[in-house]
Scaffold this motif. Structure first.
Motif: not given
Length: 222
Positions: A3, A6-7, A180, A184, A186, A193-195, A210, A212
């Motif tokens: 968290q 950057n994922p 949420r 997810v 993280l 994970i697309d971010y 933001k 996720w």
């Protein structure tokens, strides 16, 4: 740990890959990085000015750049590629020549390919742009976030998290709101994970969005 960074960078080499693939000596690395930024900025501005985009899912999802000694391969992922192909009389050829002039590269040829995104609503950038349009139209932020989650569920996503920060609804004090749905993970590296982080301005100031999206998870190797 997942968290705090950057994922996408957290998962490079496992479930994620670089959007720019090339090699350069340390002395010329900054020049190559600036060149990538010029290419991306020009293509985004070109599409925004010349294409008649009626919805957020018709824009650009991402741009991949692959460089060789005599070739710069640019792959544009779009929700509706026909807009760019049919938007101008010369289409892709005009864009290729303009990009080549922009980066002043006479020794390398620029080749642009357009690919269609399979599930547009599974792309976080499209959902962030959708939420931004809803907020500019004075739609409640909670309603906009819930609608974005419903659209993401149509793309068979396993989970999604949305966060909006700033002077939401024009309040004097900035705050952070999030929602949420589903899983997810993280902190799981094998989870894809697309971010995206998206910033836009309204009459009250800047708002940050933001998103996720948990797309899939790699199976454990036995």
């Amino acid at each position: 740990m997942g968290q705090k960074i950057n994922p996408l960078g957290f998962r490079l080499g496992t479930t994620q890959s670089h959007h720019s693939v090339w090699f350069a000596p340390s002395k010329s690395y900054s020049e190559g990085l600036q060149e990538d930024q010029k290419i991306q900025d020009y293509i985004k501005n070109y599409v925004q000015k010349n294409m008649k985009i009626s919805s957020s899912v018709e824009g650009i999802a991402r741009i991949k750049i692959q460089k060789k000694l005599d070739l710069i391969q640019v792959i544009i992922y779009m929700g509706c590629p026909k807009l760019l192909i049919e938007g101008s009389p010369r289409g892709i050829e005009e864009l290729q020549s303009n990009v080549q002039k922009e980066i002043n590269s006479a020794n390398r040829k620029v080749n642009i390919t357009i690919k269609k995104v399979a599930n547009p609503y599974g792309q976080p950038i499209f959902l962030a742009e959708y939420i931004a349009v809803q907020l500019k139209d004075r739609v409640s932020f909670r309603k906009a976030m819930k609608k974005a989650i419903e659209l993401a569920e149509q793309a068979d996503t396993k989970g999604m998290q949305i966060q909006i920060a700033g002077r939401i609804d024009g309040k004097e004090i900035a705050r952070v709101e999030w929602i949420r749905e589903g899983r997810v993970p993280l902190q799981t590296i094998r989870a894809k994970i697309d971010y995206c982080s998206y910033t836009f301005r309204d009459i009250h100031g800047a708002l940050g969005i933001k998103i996720w999206i948990f797309a899939d998870e790699e199976a454990d190797e036995e």
